[in-house]
Write an enzyme that holds these catalytic residues in place. Structure first.
Site, PDB file in Angstrom:
ATOM      1  N   GLY A  57      21.553  30.533  31.792  1.00 43.64           N
ATOM      2  CA  GLY A  57      21.860  30.306  30.594  1.00 43.64           C
ATOM      3  C   GLY A  57      21.156  29.443  29.581  1.00 43.64           C
ATOM      4  N   CYS A  58      21.620  28.786  28.573  1.00 43.79           N
ATOM      5  CA  CYS A  58      20.926  27.752  27.655  1.00 43.79           C
ATOM      6  C   CYS A  58      20.169  26.869  28.251  1.00 43.79           C
ATOM      7  CB  CYS A  58      21.978  27.373  26.527  1.00 43.79           C
ATOM      8  SG  CYS A  58      20.872  26.254  25.336  1.00 43.79           S
ATOM      9  N   PHE A  59      18.949  26.766  28.048  1.00 48.30           N
ATOM     10  CA  PHE A  59      18.242  25.818  28.894  1.00 48.30           C
ATOM     11  C   PHE A  59      18.284  24.517  28.669  1.00 48.30           C
ATOM     12  CE2 PHE A  59      14.099  27.474  26.602  1.00 48.30           C
ATOM     13  CZ  PHE A  59      14.410  27.102  25.436  1.00 48.30           C
TER      14      PHE A  59
END
Length: 215
Positions: A57-59
């Site tokens: 997901g969002c890093f």
């Protein structure tokens, strides 16, 4: 957020990218003080250290989890798994690169094992959601385990099996994590590196199953 592509494009339809990275990287990790581009194969990380790659997901939030993990020597965020060389964040968000947001981890296996890193990976995101994590929808948010050695592959596949069986026992969906040999990793822009140290109240997406890894 919504409306981004949720299927990979044929390679011939992806963006051409560029031959060189279109920005300069910071030399040091903002939190750990170690080389951002650390690699034991080039002598920029201690001998015997290993590299691991995860997409969860969002890093931004994913990197924070790992830089706080004892035994992790350096982390960075980037783009991986697609076909566009040296992409920009905007290009990745378009879905036309086929990259996922990835975290690159350099770690000391004498302190933290690859297996422990994989267990953390499964516990802090939801590996059953396909091309999304929570409200973050698109191919750039897909779950990925990219191994760098046969030993890492064996661990990744075995722990995926074990965790998948635990999810099934609890009536949770099947794991959709992409597992393959690590493709080329392209560093993300400086603004994304250690983002949550720079913006402590910034966005964190930690969709997860709530299921701990079985003992």
């Amino acid at each position: 957020m919504f409306g981004r592509p949720t299927a990979l494009f044929p390679a011939e339809q992806t963006l051409p990218g560029r031959t060189e990275r279109p920005f300069d990287l910071p030399a040091k990790h903002r939190v750990l003080g170690t080389p951002l581009d650390a690699d034991p194969r080039t002598g920029t990380a201690p001998e015997g250290y290993e590299v691991a790659y995860f997409g969860l997901g969002c890093f931004w939030g994913a990197e924070e989890v790992y830089w706080k993990t004892p035994g992790v020597w350096s982390t960075s965020v980037g783009y991986q798994g697609g076909t566009t060389p040296n992409p920009t964040y905007e290009e990745v968000c378009s879905g036309l690169t086929n990259h996922t947001e990835a975290v690159r981890i350099v770690f000391d296996p004498a302190v933290v094992s690859y297996a422990d890193l994989v267990k953390t990976f499964f516990e802090v995101h939801d590996p059953t959601q396909g091309m999304r994590q929570g409200n973050d929808v698109g191919t750039q948010y897909r779950s990925a385990l990219y191994y760098t050695s046969p030993e890492q592959e064996q661990v990744a596949r075995e722990l995926t099996r074990v965790y998948g069986e635990e999810l099934a026992r609890r009536g949770i969906g099947e794991i959709t994590t992409e597992i393959r040999e690590a493709p080329v990793y392209y560093f993300a822009e400086p603004a994304h590196q250690q983002y949550l140290d720079r913006v402590p109240n910034g966005y964190r997406c930690h969709a997860n199953t709530g299921v701990a890894f079985p003992a």
